[in-house]
Design an enzyme around this catalytic site. Structure first.
Site, PDB file in Angstrom:
ATOM      1  N   ASP A  49       1.713  -2.061  -0.880  1.00  0.00           N
ATOM      2  CA  ASP A  49       3.007  -2.748  -0.898  1.00  0.00           C
ATOM      3  C   ASP A  49       3.739  -2.588   0.429  1.00  0.00           C
ATOM      4  OD1 ASP A  49       3.130  -3.716  -3.681  1.00  0.00           O
ATOM      5  OD2 ASP A  49       3.045  -1.591  -4.169  1.00  0.00           O
ATOM      6  N   ASP A  57      -2.228   1.596   2.801  1.00  0.00           N
ATOM      7  CA  ASP A  57      -1.216   1.435   1.767  1.00  0.00           C
ATOM      8  C   ASP A  57      -1.285  -0.031   1.321  1.00  0.00           C
ATOM      9  OD1 ASP A  57       1.160   1.908   0.209  1.00  0.00           O
ATOM     10  OD2 ASP A  57       2.294   0.905   1.793  1.00  0.00           O
TER      11      ASP A  57
END
Length: 225
Positions: free
Chosen positions: A9, A7
């Site tokens: 953020d 991922d």
């Protein structure tokens, strides 16, 4: 494990705290007041999938076009003067995985222009063979599509991929796709349901880099950092 999917953020970069400031700014500009708390409500979601939550929260006061305009205005000004804040241990973990020959991908709900900008600003873009973003899938997290697409582009089965996530929606997405999932919490701490789904939880990427051998190498191979 043949590949690792990141991922972005809250996992690689401390961008979610910047988004709190951006939505506080944008919320005041569009007349709904500081809206940074919506970051927590929409963690891991694309802008399209978070729309319903914004409408539920603000009703007719919610103007998506204006919110996006002022959010981008804040972020453009912020990143003109500041580097993307990199999470502790990211460079160590990426070097470790590259040295061991793992394929690497990004699966982020953010739009591609933003993902590429942050990866290039942090000088880690070239580590990744595949990048899949929220504007490249019909259904972003918590649906599994973004991880299934990343696995397909890598050419590996989800069961042979390790996913690194920080949010509930991200973990639901990765687990639903069939990836073995590690959590590195950021703004949200896992509940019992999430803890029962993940393979491990680490305080930061530095801890993950020094503790992943038992998951990545089930034959017991070790690696010294």
């Amino acid at each position: 494990m043949r590949a690792v999917i990141f991922d972005m953020d809250g996992l690689m970069f401390d961008t979610e705290r910047v988004f709190i400031e951006a939505w506080d700014y944008a919320g005041e500009k569009i007349g709904v007041g500081k809206a940074g708390y919506m970051t927590l409500k929409t963690l891991g979601m694309s802008a399209a999938m978070s729309r319903e939550l914004w409408i539920e929260e603000f009703g007719e006061k919610y103007d998506e076009q204006e919110l996006c305009r002022y959010t981008k205005e804040f972020l453009t000004n912020y990143y003109a003067e500041n580097k993307v804040p990199v999470k502790r241990g990211l460079y160590t973990l990426l070097r470790y995985l590259k040295d061991k020959g793992f394929m690497l991908a990004v699966a982020s709900s953010s739009p591609r222009w933003e993902v590429e900008r942050h990866l290039k600003d942090a000088e880690v873009f070239d580590y990744f063979q595949v990048i899949v973003c929220g504007d490249m899938v019909a259904k972003s997290k918590p649906e599994p599509e973004i991880y299934l697409k990343a696995c397909a582009l890598l050419g590996v089965e989800p069961r042979d991929c390790l996913a690194l996530e920080d949010s509930r929606n991200g973990i639901l997405s990765a687990c639903s796709a069939g990836c073995r999932t590690i959590m590195v919490p950021d703004l949200w701490q896992p509940d019992e349901e999430i803890l029962s789904m993940i393979a491990a939880k680490y305080d930061d990427l530095a801890q993950a880099a020094s503790s992943l051998e038992s998951i990545l190498f089930e034959d017991g191979e070790s690696y010294s950092l």
